[in-house]
Write an enzyme that holds these catalytic residues in place. Structure first.
Site, PDB file in Angstrom:
ATOM      1  N   ALA A 538       0.839  -1.208   0.000  1.00 28.79           N
ATOM      2  CA  ALA A 538       0.000   0.000   0.000  1.00 28.79           C
ATOM      3  C   ALA A 538       0.871   1.253   0.000  1.00 28.79           C
ATOM      4  O   ALA A 538       0.728   2.121   0.868  1.00 28.79           O
ATOM      5  CB  ALA A 538      -0.934  -0.006   1.194  1.00 28.79           C
ATOM      6  N   GLY A 540       0.709   3.839  -1.642  1.00 29.69           N
ATOM      7  CA  GLY A 540      -0.020   5.089  -1.759  1.00 29.69           C
ATOM      8  C   GLY A 540      -0.514   5.658  -0.453  1.00 29.69           C
ATOM      9  O   GLY A 540      -0.692   6.877  -0.331  1.00 29.69           O
ATOM     10  N   ASP A 541      -0.763   4.827   0.547  1.00 31.07           N
ATOM     11  CA  ASP A 541      -1.311   5.326   1.801  1.00 31.07           C
ATOM     12  C   ASP A 541      -0.324   6.232   2.530  1.00 31.07           C
ATOM     13  O   ASP A 541      -0.648   7.372   2.874  1.00 31.07           O
ATOM     14  CB  ASP A 541      -1.716   4.158   2.692  1.00 31.07           C
ATOM     15  CG  ASP A 541      -3.067   3.580   2.320  1.00 31.07           C
ATOM     16  OD1 ASP A 541      -4.007   4.361   2.107  1.00 31.07           O
ATOM     17  OD2 ASP A 541      -3.184   2.349   2.225  1.00 31.07           O
ATOM     18  N   ALA A 542       0.859   5.730   2.812  1.00 35.61           N
ATOM     19  CA  ALA A 542       1.836   6.546   3.528  1.00 35.61           C
ATOM     20  C   ALA A 542       2.264   7.744   2.684  1.00 35.61           C
ATOM     21  O   ALA A 542       2.484   8.842   3.211  1.00 35.61           O
ATOM     22  CB  ALA A 542       3.043   5.707   3.921  1.00 35.61           C
ATOM     23  N   GLY A 545      -0.340  10.286   3.032  1.00 39.14           N
ATOM     24  CA  GLY A 545      -0.288  10.911   4.342  1.00 39.14           C
ATOM     25  C   GLY A 545       0.777  11.972   4.454  1.00 39.14           C
ATOM     26  O   GLY A 545       0.537  13.070   4.980  1.00 39.14           O
TER      27      GLY A 545
END
Length: 781
Positions: A538, A540-542, A545
């Protein structure tokens, strides 16, 4: 522009420092890059552009001014000094200029066992737990050759600088901020570290495009291209199988959860891949949009370059290189009222001029946290939004998180079975605990008028709101930007869609993996003949953020100066694109970069090599001929230094050299091999599994992991901010809140609800302190 009043001096050659400065230049800061007489070495880095300029230099430095000379005379009148490996006396600079904000960026930080280690993008990612889990089961690990740690570290440094600028506008003194690229990169490993801590065991490498804990999450072929597929929930699995005409497989109880499907991955894949090959990417994508399945096309660099939508939003911008216009990745920080510059010119060496400026006044308030006095309402869930708000909370903002008892944060879990509720297992989720420390939490059922009214009352006294709901949900609830601006005209609202809330694809369902799929990055990662390759379950998540935190700080700086709020329409796919930024410029120049696996076009050799411990690997990067000579001596093969003395020769005989290195590393324990090579000033690092980061001697010595006791979980490790002030790590003050822990404190103490009103809200299940099955009053998804 929000940062046009600021002058930034950038000195040193670390790409992370260059990216931090470029993020500031994108919003109008005057960035003066101080280069050595022969120019930054990145000017010659590959992939080369047709004009002869290195694509990495062009990407990290367009929009700046180049000067050659000493740094010290330039600091008079400067607001910020971003320094990496340049010979700058930071203490002397601060003494001479008390109002100066200094961001000292390094691979590993300025203290601890690794402080003097040689680094590279690959070596840092290896030590951060971002290499071990990627690639073939048998190894070696296989990841991108460059640019990922650079963008991670640059974002960390930019966040630190922007927060310090906010504090200085409030009257604080200048600050010395030490930024570790390694520690910023660990933000990307937190899902794995948190889950491993709770489970008491780590994860293993599962093969190309396979990642624990769910399947399928990967990239698969269609008739004319590639599809990025993320199937998580049982409902998504059933819909996916029905779409493919495999309804019986979707109903098979053995395949209900992702973990269960992982055990049968090869068998399942053999059934659905032939079905995917029957139709085109666009045909499948249209059907997936209709079914709200998180499945997207996987573009290549040519697709990214030619995308009218990316150009419209400024994700792809014109970049002038020696008089020629190419196209590169623009700023992903999509502020709607004060947008970033759309492109710029790559500076010619020593072409810049520096006009005198008055010395920046030094403030006196140096004790308060950088974001003290800010209040942020956090409507986000999962990873990206909560990570952005966690950065703000760690720096002193009052973050109030809103959940609903019937709709808790996704990372608490979405399992409403009786035993889960009775045992309150949702309070024991490691990933939730990692992402939500230092915050206050209230519960509000936002499908009710009372819940919406309370949320608006809270926003009325807030500075910012963060949300990552599906498109249209907040509008339906009456909590979209227009509605919140009506109660607080100065509010800043950060929205975090996959493709942006004004995009034709705004309704696209997405997870962190989907964002990587849509960014172009997988098409440049891997070996020739591999499918497009994911580098993380994932990414893209961090990434979203970190970009979200940076964007929010830019908007809050503008608000601090003008009183104006605005909407930040972040596209998390666009946030991923800088990781492939130089490759897009190379594509535009007609010189698309070749896929080389872990090997690097400039560093030879580079790769991951076996050690004497099973499935423990050593990442190594040779930056130049002198480092190669030291490496050859360190492994007892000085003959290799003479035989392959140039990068060209080492590339030509890469297999021979890899065999020689593997013969040595295969007899060594991982940390011993790293230490031996680092004593010889060779960039090498253990490819640590994420769960081993808790015992890493460098991180322990730097007080990076801070253990806090919390109800239901006991002692839990929290990762410190990736930057520290005056060499001291920021303390984590409070663990993640339990559900509704601060209802009385916020609704009563802050908003003025009396005891009777609170009791009534509890009785009607609008607030509470325990999760409840969905009520049927409405939906937030």
């Amino acid at each position: 522009m929000p940062l046009s009043a600021y002058r930034v001096i950038e000195a040193g050659g670390l790409p992370a420092a260059a990216y931090a400065a470029r993020l500031l230049a994108d919003f109008g800061a005057e960035v003066i890059k101080v280069e050595p007489p022969g120019g930054d070495p990145a000017r010659c880095a590959t992939p080369l552009l047709a004009a002869g300029e290195g694509a990495p230099f062009a990407f990290f430095n367009f929009g700046k001014h180049s000067v050659v000379g000493a740094v010290a005379p330039l600091l008079a009148g400067a607001d910020v000094l971003i320094v990496s490996d340049a010979a700058v006396d930071v203490a002397a600079a601060r003494a001479a200029h008390p109002g100066l904000i200094v961001a000292d960026v390094s691979w590993f930080g300025r203290s601890g066992p690794y402080a003097a280690y040689a680094g590279s993008d690959l070596v840092v990612r290896a030590l951060a737990g971002l290499v071990h889990l990627v690639g073939p089961v048998e190894g070696p690990p296989l990841v991108a050759p460059d640019f990922q740690a650079a963008t991670m570290g640059g974002l960390g440094a930019a966040i630190a600088v922007l927060a310090a600028l906010m504090a200085r506008r409030r009257g604080a003194a200048g600050r010395a901020l030490e930024v570790s690229v390694l520690e910023t990169a660990i933000a990307y490993a937190e899902l794995n570290t948190a889950d491993a801590f709770v489970r008491g065991e780590g994860q293993t490498r599962l093969g190309l495009n396979r990642f624990w804990p769910t399947y399928p999450v990967g990239i698969f072929p269609a008739k004319d291209g590639w599809l990025g597929i993320t199937v998580v929930t049982p409902a998504q699995w059933r819909s996916f199988c029905e779409m493919l005409g495999l309804g019986e497989m979707g109903r098979d109880a053995a395949y209900t959860t992702g973990i269960e499907r992982m055990a049968f991955a090869a068998e399942i894949e053999a059934r659905f891949v032939p079905k995917l090959l029957e139709r085109t990417v666009e045909e499948w994508f249209a059907e997936c949009l209709a079914r709200r399945l998180p499945i997207v096309p996987v573009p290549d660099m040519a697709d990214i370059q030619d995308s009218a939508e990316f150009r419209r939003r400024g994700a792809v911008v014109p970049v002038t290189v020696e008089g020629r216009t190419l196209f590169g990745v623009g700023s992903p920080l999509h502020l709607t009222r004060t947008p970033p510059r759309r492109g710029g010119a790559v500076p010619v060496l020593a072409s810049g001029t520096v006009t005198p400026r008055a010395e920046v006044a030094a403030g006196t308030d140096g004790g308060a946290p950088m974001l003290a006095g800010l209040r942020i309402v956090d409507l986000s869930m999962g990873w990206a939004g909560p990570l952005a708000s966690r950065f703000m909370a760690d720096m002193g903002a009052d973050v109030v998180k809103i959940e609903a008892c019937q709709y808790p944060d996704w990372w608490r879990g979405v399992d409403f079975r009786p035993h889960v509720l009775a045992e309150r297992l949702y309070e024991k989720a490691g990933r939730f605990n990692a992402l939500n420390r230092n915050k206050r939490c209230i519960t509000l059922d936002l499908t009710t008028p009372e819940g919406v009214a309370a949320a608006k009352a809270l926003v009325a006294g807030a500075d910012a709101v963060i949300e990552n709901y599906a498109a249209g949900v907040l509008e339906k609830l009456g909590l979209d930007y227009a509605a919140l601006r009506a109660v607080n005209p100065g509010v800043v609202m950060l929205s975090m869609c996959a493709y942006g809330s004004d995009s034709p694809l705004r309704a696209c369902r997405a997870y962190g993996s989907t964002l990587e799929h849509g960014s172009g990055l997988p098409q440049v990662v891997g070996r020739p003949g591999d499918p497009p390759l994911m580098g993380h379950i994932a990414f893209g998540d961090a990434t979203g953020g970190l970009n979200g935190a940076a964007a929010l700080l830019v908007a809050l700086l503008h608000r601090q100066a003008t009183g104006e709020g605005q909407h930040i329409d972040l596209s998390q796919v666009e946030c991923m694109m800088p990781m492939a930024g130089p490759y897009l410029l190379a594509q535009s120049a007609g010189s698309p970069a070749a896929r080389t696996g872990t090997r690097h076009p400039d560093m030879a050799p580079q790769g991951c090599y076996p050690t004497a411990t099973a499935d423990r690997w050593l990442a190594l990067s040779i930056a130049d001929d002198a480092m190669w000579r030291r490496c050859a001596v360190a492994i007892g093969r000085p003959d290799l230094a003479a035989a392959y003395s140039t990068t060209l020769a080492r590339h030509a005989h890469a297999d021979v050299i890899d065999d020689a290195l593997a013969a040595w590393t295969g007899t060594q324990e991982p940390d011993a091999a790293m230490a031996a090579l680092q004593r010889a000033e060779v960039a090498a690092g253990v490819a640590r599994p994420p769960h081993e980061l808790f015992e890493d001697t460098h991180l322990v010595a730097r007080d990076f992991w801070q253990y806090l006791d919390r109800p239901f979980t006991g002692a839990f490790p929290q990762s410190a901010l990736p930057f520290r002030e005056e060499g001291v790590a920021y303390r984590i003050l409070t663990p993640a809140p339990t559900m509704g822990q601060h209802n009385a404190e916020v609704l009563g103490g802050l908003l003025g609800y009396d005891a009777g009103q609170l009791a009534d809200l509890v009785a009607r299940q609008i607030i509470g302190t325990e999760a409840l099955p969905p009520s049927g009053r409405g939906t937030l998804g």
